[in-house]
Design an enzyme around this catalytic site. Structure first.
Site: not given
Ligand code: ASP
Length: 305
Positions: A165, A196, A216
């Site tokens: 993210t 999230d 993240t």
């Molecule tokens: N937090 C993001 C999600 O769960 C993905 C990530 O940051 O890796 O979609």
């Protein structure tokens, strides 16, 4: 003033710094920076360059929070749209709602003049197709996408779930804290899945009286603990930034089951202190940091908890 962003932020971070230095509000500086990340094909987790869902469609999530008014705008699983953080800001500004998803979010984007974008990078399409061909037999390949997706979703192991993210957090010259997020979510996610990044309290939270936080990696963890809100609430209850981050991390580390990959917590307090930690013994990751007096933004390494 302070600006903090995760490693994926590189194409946009200096634009956010320039905007803050020009007197811009924190929220607008963050959205400006994120727009460059969303458009960069080199960033393989956000906007163009990100990963499609199980049926090969790009569904992006994004959000903004203004820590002074505690206003939030969020969009989830948005098709055909690159600039979801800016779209989230428009939800906050123009509607009596906090969050729009799917075709409703795209309809809103059309109504306010956002272009329809081709978000799927050819290389992401190629990798998705190869992954699918591994998982399907000839009969299922012919019927795809009219096949049960649950077994496919469960066949993919945690390390194969590419994800990330971009998160930007900042405080402007007026002491206003803000946070913004944008992502294509987990690669090969079930259509309609939200992580999230569009969920206030989980993937992001800001309150100018105390500070801001954003996470993240595996949203399925931080949604169970409201991690970003937990950090800011710790500050509110008088904890130091270090203690607030550690308390929120303890809750995550106590979770059982599910995909429990390496969450990264990015946090700052109203005194312009910051802390970035990686959980689960994950490798340190780099992040971007700038404060007044620095000639240029610096890439730094997270701590491991
Ligand atoms: N937090 C993001 C999600 O769960 C993905 C990530 O940051 O890796 O979609």
């Amino acid at each position: 003033m302070i600006l903090l962003a995760n490693t994926e932020a590189e194409p946009g971070f200096s634009h956010a710094v320039d905007s803050l230095l020009a007197g811009g509000a924190a929220l607008d500086a963050l959205v400006t920076g994120i727009g460059h990340v969303e458009a960069a094909p080199s960033v393989r987790s956000v906007g163009y360059g990100g990963w499609p869902n199980m049926v090969g469609d790009m569904e992006c999530d994004g959000a903004v929070m203004d820590g002074t008014t505690l206003s939030v705008g969020a969009v989830g699983a948005v098709p055909r749209t690159l600039h979801v953080a800016a779209l989230a800001r428009e939800v906050m500004r123009r509607l009596p709602h906090v969050m729009l998803t799917g075709e409703g979010a795209r309809r809103f984007a059309n109504e306010i003049g956002f272009t329809e974008d081709d978000v799927l990078h050819p290389d992401s399409k190629r990798v998705w197709r190869e992954k699918l061909d591994d998982l399907l037999d000839d009969e299922a390949r012919a019927a795809f996408p009219d096949v049960p997706l649950i077994p496919l979703s469960n066949a993919i192991t945690d390390p194969e779930r590419v994800r990330d993210t971009t998160v930007f957090l900042g405080i402007d010259a007026g002491g206003n804290a803000a946070v913004a997020t944008s992502t294509s979510g987990w690669a090969w996610k079930y259509p309609g899945r939200l992580g999230d990044s569009p969920i206030p309290g989980a993937g992001f939270y800001a309150d100018s009286r105390y500070g801001a936080a954003a996470c993240t990696h595996t949203g399925e963890m931080t949604m169970r603990c409201a991690t970003s809100h937990a950090v800011v609430q710790g500050l509110k209850f008088g904890l130091s930034l270090d203690a607030a981050v550690e308390r929120a991390a303890e809750d995550l580390l106590a979770l059982k089951g599910g995909f429990i990959g390496e969450v990264v917590i990015h946090a700052l307090d109203k005194n312009n202190k910051h802390r970035v930690v990686t959980l689960r013994g994950g490798k340190p990751v780099s992040y971007w940091f700038w404060e007044p007096g620095m000639a240029a933004p610096e890439r730094r390494q997270s701590e491991q908890l």
